[in-house]
Structures are given as C-alpha cells and as structure tokens.
Design a protein around this motif. Structure first.
Motif, mmCIF file in Angstrom:
data_model
loop_
_atom_site.group_PDB
_atom_site.id
_atom_site.type_symbol
_atom_site.label_atom_id
_atom_site.label_comp_id
_atom_site.label_asym_id
_atom_site.label_seq_id
_atom_site.Cartn_x
_atom_site.Cartn_y
_atom_site.Cartn_z
ATOM 1 N N GLN A 275 16.478 -0.220 -0.591
ATOM 2 C CA GLN A 275 16.026 0.034 0.773
ATOM 3 C C GLN A 275 14.728 0.838 0.816
ATOM 4 O OE1 GLN A 275 19.643 1.619 2.649
ATOM 5 N NE2 GLN A 275 19.946 -0.367 3.629
ATOM 6 N N VAL A 276 14.562 1.781 -0.110
ATOM 7 C CA VAL A 276 13.283 2.494 -0.196
ATOM 8 C C VAL A 276 12.161 1.524 -0.551
ATOM 9 C CG1 VAL A 276 11.980 4.177 -1.556
ATOM 10 C CG2 VAL A 276 14.230 4.778 -0.677
ATOM 11 N N LEU A 277 12.439 0.632 -1.514
ATOM 12 C CA LEU A 277 11.457 -0.385 -1.881
ATOM 13 C C LEU A 277 11.105 -1.252 -0.673
ATOM 14 C CD1 LEU A 277 10.017 -1.630 -4.483
ATOM 15 C CD2 LEU A 277 11.835 -3.329 -4.410
ATOM 16 N N ALA A 278 12.128 -1.662 0.087
ATOM 17 C CA ALA A 278 11.891 -2.542 1.231
ATOM 18 C C ALA A 278 11.114 -1.842 2.333
ATOM 19 C CB ALA A 278 13.230 -3.057 1.770
ATOM 20 N N VAL A 279 11.516 -0.624 2.691
ATOM 21 C CA VAL A 279 10.866 0.038 3.821
ATOM 22 C C VAL A 279 9.416 0.393 3.483
ATOM 23 C CG1 VAL A 279 11.477 2.457 3.291
ATOM 24 C CG2 VAL A 279 11.249 1.731 5.667
ATOM 25 N N MET A 280 9.155 0.766 2.233
ATOM 26 C CA MET A 280 7.769 1.080 1.882
ATOM 27 C C MET A 280 6.924 -0.183 1.733
ATOM 28 S SD MET A 280 7.939 4.216 2.211
ATOM 29 C CE MET A 280 6.324 4.807 1.719
ATOM 30 N N ALA A 281 7.551 -1.305 1.330
ATOM 31 C CA ALA A 281 6.824 -2.575 1.306
ATOM 32 C C ALA A 281 6.448 -3.001 2.721
ATOM 33 C CB ALA A 281 7.677 -3.650 0.627
ATOM 34 N N VAL A 282 7.382 -2.840 3.660
ATOM 35 C CA VAL A 282 7.079 -3.156 5.061
ATOM 36 C C VAL A 282 5.978 -2.237 5.576
ATOM 37 C CG1 VAL A 282 8.002 -3.092 7.407
ATOM 38 C CG2 VAL A 282 9.342 -4.123 5.568
ATOM 39 N N ASN A 283 6.066 -0.957 5.255
ATOM 40 C CA ASN A 283 5.052 0.007 5.694
ATOM 41 C C ASN A 283 3.669 -0.372 5.159
ATOM 42 O OD1 ASN A 283 4.175 2.442 6.954
ATOM 43 N ND2 ASN A 283 4.219 3.479 4.982
ATOM 44 N N TRP A 330 26.256 8.974 15.004
ATOM 45 C CA TRP A 330 25.156 8.022 14.825
ATOM 46 C C TRP A 330 24.691 7.916 13.373
ATOM 47 C CZ3 TRP A 330 21.103 8.976 19.305
ATOM 48 C CH2 TRP A 330 21.766 8.899 20.546
ATOM 49 N N GLN A 331 24.943 8.949 12.572
ATOM 50 C CA GLN A 331 24.276 9.082 11.287
ATOM 51 C C GLN A 331 24.491 7.871 10.373
ATOM 52 O OE1 GLN A 331 22.191 11.713 10.628
ATOM 53 N NE2 GLN A 331 22.616 12.323 12.736
ATOM 54 N N ARG A 332 25.714 7.343 10.350
ATOM 55 C CA ARG A 332 26.007 6.227 9.454
ATOM 56 C C ARG A 332 25.170 4.997 9.767
ATOM 57 N NH1 ARG A 332 31.793 2.991 9.321
ATOM 58 N NH2 ARG A 332 31.166 1.375 7.812
ATOM 59 N N TRP A 333 24.804 4.848 11.048
ATOM 60 C CA TRP A 333 24.134 3.619 11.478
ATOM 61 C C TRP A 333 22.615 3.765 11.563
ATOM 62 C CZ3 TRP A 333 27.453 -0.139 11.162
ATOM 63 C CH2 TRP A 333 28.810 0.137 11.366
ATOM 64 N N LEU A 334 22.083 4.914 11.212
ATOM 65 C CA LEU A 334 20.647 5.132 11.398
ATOM 66 C C LEU A 334 19.798 4.192 10.541
ATOM 67 C CD1 LEU A 334 20.336 9.028 11.698
ATOM 68 C CD2 LEU A 334 20.380 7.307 13.508
ATOM 69 N N THR A 335 20.135 4.086 9.247
ATOM 70 C CA THR A 335 19.303 3.255 8.373
ATOM 71 C C THR A 335 19.348 1.782 8.766
ATOM 72 O OG1 THR A 335 19.415 4.793 6.511
ATOM 73 C CG2 THR A 335 18.928 2.486 6.002
ATOM 74 N N ALA A 454 18.486 -4.564 6.254
ATOM 75 C CA ALA A 454 19.554 -4.157 7.171
ATOM 76 C C ALA A 454 20.883 -4.755 6.747
ATOM 77 C CB ALA A 454 19.216 -4.585 8.600
ATOM 78 N N VAL A 455 20.882 -6.025 6.380
ATOM 79 C CA VAL A 455 22.108 -6.691 5.945
ATOM 80 C C VAL A 455 22.641 -6.056 4.661
ATOM 81 C CG1 VAL A 455 23.057 -8.863 5.074
ATOM 82 C CG2 VAL A 455 21.546 -8.864 7.081
ATOM 83 N N ALA A 456 21.748 -5.719 3.736
ATOM 84 C CA ALA A 456 22.180 -5.081 2.486
ATOM 85 C C ALA A 456 22.893 -3.762 2.769
ATOM 86 C CB ALA A 456 20.969 -4.845 1.580
ATOM 87 N N GLY A 457 22.437 -3.043 3.774
ATOM 88 C CA GLY A 457 23.057 -1.764 4.097
ATOM 89 C C GLY A 457 24.418 -1.879 4.751
ATOM 90 N N LEU A 458 24.722 -3.069 5.279
ATOM 91 C CA LEU A 458 26.008 -3.256 5.961
ATOM 92 C C LEU A 458 27.086 -3.833 5.045
ATOM 93 C CD1 LEU A 458 24.701 -4.732 9.351
ATOM 94 C CD2 LEU A 458 25.525 -2.407 8.908
ATOM 95 N N VAL A 459 26.684 -4.263 3.837
ATOM 96 C CA VAL A 459 27.653 -4.820 2.895
ATOM 97 C C VAL A 459 28.533 -3.680 2.354
ATOM 98 C CG1 VAL A 459 27.955 -5.978 0.676
ATOM 99 C CG2 VAL A 459 26.151 -6.726 2.260
ATOM 100 N N PRO A 460 29.856 -3.805 2.419
ATOM 101 C CA PRO A 460 30.726 -2.746 1.907
ATOM 102 C C PRO A 460 30.470 -2.496 0.427
ATOM 103 C CG PRO A 460 31.989 -4.328 3.196
ATOM 104 C CD PRO A 460 30.620 -4.910 3.000
ATOM 105 N N ARG A 461 30.492 -1.198 0.045
ATOM 106 C CA ARG A 461 30.223 -0.831 -1.345
ATOM 107 C C ARG A 461 31.491 -0.280 -1.991
ATOM 108 N NH1 ARG A 461 26.117 1.574 1.473
ATOM 109 N NH2 ARG A 461 26.863 3.685 1.057
ATOM 110 N N ARG A 462 31.631 -0.610 -3.260
ATOM 111 C CA ARG A 462 32.780 -0.057 -3.999
ATOM 112 C C ARG A 462 32.506 1.386 -4.374
ATOM 113 N NH1 ARG A 462 33.622 -4.002 -8.925
ATOM 114 N NH2 ARG A 462 31.356 -3.729 -8.963
#
Length: 463
Positions: A275-283, A330-335, A454-462
């Motif tokens: 997600q850091v890679l993605a957001v900075m690429a978009v930026n 709100w915190q969980r849904w911010l990213t 956004a979709v990657a962040g919503l996938v449940p993680r083990r």
C-alpha cells in the motif's frame, strides 16, 4: 529532523519545474535533464537501506548529521555547476547525502517516542513526506519565476545551503550523535555479542537490483524503450530473487542480513509495503502527469504550475496531522477509504480539464479529494506498520519503508509519465485538447491503481 527530511524531499521534485531553464542555460540534452532530475533518486533509493544500517551501527544522530553535511555541500556544488555533466554528478552525491539522512528520522522516532507521542511523531513524519513532494513543485516554480539576482534556476539548489547550515548548527546541539549506536553486549549465556555488520554482499545485490530497476524506469521513455531497458528490468527481478534467497540463508545461519526477515513477517507488514508502494506511485504519477499537462498543454508559467499543487499539499498536511483525533470507530476504514477517495477524485481532475479547459470549482474539489485520499492511504498505513516493530528492528523497518516509498514515487513517475507521453504522441499535434485527453487516460489509470490497493486492504489477513 523533520525540517531536514522536508528539505531532502523537496529536492526530489523541485527540479521538475526548473528543467526547461536548466536545459536552456546549460545546453543540456533531454537525456541530460532526465539524469539531472533522476540521478538524485537513483542513489537515494539504492543507498537508503545501507544508510539505515549505518545509523544503527554508528548512531542515528551522528549519521544524520553526516548526511546533512554531505547534502548541503552537494547542494552548493549543484547551484554553482557550470555544465550538465557536473550537475548530474553533484545530484548523485546529493542523493547519497539524503540516503544517510532520511532513514535516521524514522529510526529515532521509533527509539525515542512511545505510545501516543510516537503516533503524533509518525503523523508529522507522514505529513512531511507527502507535502514535501507537492511543495517541491510549488517552491521550484516560485524560485524559478523570481529569478533571484538573475541566477535563474540556481536558487532551487542554493536555497538548501543556508537551511542546511542552520540545521547542522542546531542538530549538533540537540541530536544524540551516538543515539542508537550498537555496542558490544553480553548475552544471557555470558558470551560477548558483536554489533551487526553491514552485510556487504547483500548491499551489492540489492544495490544492483535497484539500479537495474531505476535506470530503465528513468531513461526508458526518453530512449523509446530500447531492448537494454527491458533486459535491465528482467535482470533486476532475477537479482531481487537472488537477494531474497541470500538474505534468508544468512538469517538462518545466524548472520546479520540487510533486511531482517522477521520484519517482513510482522503482521500486516507485507500489505503495508504494497500500500505504501501504491500510494506513493499514485502520488508521483499524479504530480508528474499534471505538471506535464499544465506546463506543456496549457502553457502555465513555472510559478502558476507550481501553485497548482498547493491545495493538494495543504489538505494532505492537515489530514496527516489530525487523522488520529477522528473517532476510533473510523480508524480501521481510513486506509481503504483513502484509496477509494483517490479513485473517485483523480477522474474529477480529468473532467475539470476536459476539452482543454483550465478547470473550475470541480478542479479544486477534486484536488482536495486527492489530498485527503493520499493522506489517509499513507499515514495510517505507515503508523500501523511500525506499531509492531521492536526498537532493535527500527533501522531495518525504516530503511525498508523509506526505500519502498521512494521506489513507489519513481515507478509512478516512470509508468504514468510514459502513459501520458505515449497517449499524447498517439493523438497527433500537441495542444491543450490533446494534452487533456492524455491526462484523462493517466488519471483513470491512477484510479485503477487506487482501487487495487483498496481491495487489497479489505482482504482478510491471517494472524
């Protein structure tokens, strides 16, 4: 520390709007200008993790000051350069100075602050990182247009000299020059444990992999993507795989790998890296494509082009500093919400410029949406990723995340910049209309990237 960080980040982007003036004054070719702009980024991204390890070994305050001194001296040399070749070399040195400075900021935050104080410090750090990117364009436009003392583009580098001198003076008095330095210690069994080494083979492998990635990304579009660029990208992937294998074997043997594997295994770290890679690429892609459109397509002056990014920078900074005060529910849904907001806002920028127009009320609303989205996509991600990092792993984590952020910026500029330029070329005669069409293609691609994150962040993680 954050003032030095801000200054270093400015220099990633401040040269963009000064490039035409540099090319005219120094008779630089297109490839020369590409290297002037990107030479800083190449050494910066290659040496970031090594800079983090040096801080861990020698003391974060001491290494930060050494990097600041090198950066300031190189800035003076850039401002006085008499030719394109010399400017390229000094930009490479400038990037090396930043690679020593920047990782120490996160490491000292991790080692110095705890609890809510650490969260506030990380919020300020996050705000500085992305505001620095947009502010670089603004400051560059102001300085080039001002033409201080008839110096043209040179103040974009020389402005660092007095700032760096002040920061060195203050830093020597307030920073722990041996803070964080590893010292020999005794294990529970009474054996003497030596400080971690620098992992020179790992450094060579990672440096080669990053170099083989960054050079074609920087020069590929300028050279019309020749065969060597594709071979270089393939070789980078191979060397990265070799590096990962070597680091894993070194860790199993009880050695000191450049990136400690347990950092990568921390809960949520893999997602945070993506997600850091993605957001900075978009930026990076957003800022670069917009610069090309407003200067090349709409004919904005450097000052007006630079000020175009002020709303996004201001909103990003405000949200980056305040998001922790928002309701806990709100915190969980911010990213994920941040990435969704980006995906909705960047097409708004395209619509505002559609048909060669120069925007309106919709444009400023879209700028604000992009700024909020970028802040929510970056700041909570970074804070969450570092929350589980132990102090002894702070250098590895800071070097890893700083390198990922820098590579994200570079990939965004290269990929989305290439998309913009290729689309512009395919549309025929350049102008405001064709440039707006190229910008639209780029903005929708940026929106797609944000949706994927956004979709990657919503996938449940083990766990």
């Amino acid at each position: 520390m954050l003032a030095a960080q801000f200054m270093a980040l400015l220099d990633v982007f401040i040269v963009n709007v000064a490039a035409p003036a540099i090319g005219s004054d120094l008779h630089a070719s297109g490839a020369d200008l590409q290297l002037v702009i990107a030479g800083y980024t190449i050494t910066y991204s290659v040496l970031l993790i090594t800079g983090a390890r040096l801080g861990d070994r020698l003391g974060h305050g001491r290494v930060h000051l050494a990097g600041l001194a090198l950066f300031t001296a190189a800035s003076l040399a850039c401002g006085l350069a008499g030719g394109a070749g010399a400017l390229i070399v000094f930009r490479l040195v400038q990037g090396a100075g930043s690679a020593l400075m920047i990782p120490q900021v996160l490491s000292l935050i991790q080692r110095t602050f705890t609890g809510e104080a650490r969260v506030r410090a990380l919020g300020a750090y996050s705000a500085v990182i992305a505001v620095g990117a947009a502010a670089g364009q603004v400051v560059g436009g102001v300085l080039v247009s001002a033409d201080l003392f008839g110096a043209g583009w040179r103040p974009v580098f020389l402005v660092n000299v007095p700032v760096g001198a002040v920061l060195l003076f203050v830093g020597r008095r307030v920073l722990p020059r041996d803070g964080g330095a590893q010292r020999p210690r005794t294990s529970g069994a009474g054996a003497r444990v030596r400080p971690r080494g620098l992992d020179l083979p790992g450094l060579v492998l990672l440096g080669a992999a990053v170099s083989l990635l960054t050079v074609p990304l920087v020069l590929g579009q300028e050279e019309d993507w020749p065969l060597w660029a594709w071979l270089s990208l393939a070789a980078s992937a191979v060397l990265l795989a070799v590096f990962c294998g070597y680091e894993s074997r070194l860790a199993r043997r009880g050695g000191a790998p450049l990136i400690t594997p347990r950092v990568l295994r921390l809960p949520g770290m893999g997602l945070a890296v993506f997600q850091v890679l993605a957001v900075m690429a978009v930026n990076g892609g957003f800022l670069f494509a917009l610069t090309l459109h407003v200067q090349g397509g709409l004919g904005y002056s450097p000052l007006r082009a630079g000020l175009t990014f002020a709303p996004t920078a201001a909103v990003f900074g405000l949200v980056g500093l305040t998001w922790r005060r928002w309701p806990a529910s709100w915190q969980r849904w911010l990213t994920p919400s941040g990435f969704v907001l980006i995906a909705l806002s960047v097409p708004g920028v395209a619509l505002a410029f559609r048909g060669g127009h120069d925007g309106g009320a919709l444009l400023y609303l879209a700028y604000a949406g992009v700024g909020v989205g970028l802040a929510l996509g970056f700041s909570p991600t970074l804070t969450g990723a570092l929350a589980a990092v132990r102090p002894e792993d702070a250098a590895d984590a800071s070097g890893l995340l700083a390198t990922v952020a820098q590579l994200g910026q570079l990939i965004g500029v290269a990929a989305f910049g290439a998309l913009f330029l290729n689309r512009l070329e395919s549309l025929g005669a350049p102008g405001a209309y064709t440039s707006s069409e190229a910008l639209s293609a780029c903005m929708y691609a940026l929106a797609g990237t944000a949706v994927a994150a956004a979709v990657a962040g919503l996938v449940p993680r083990r766990r």
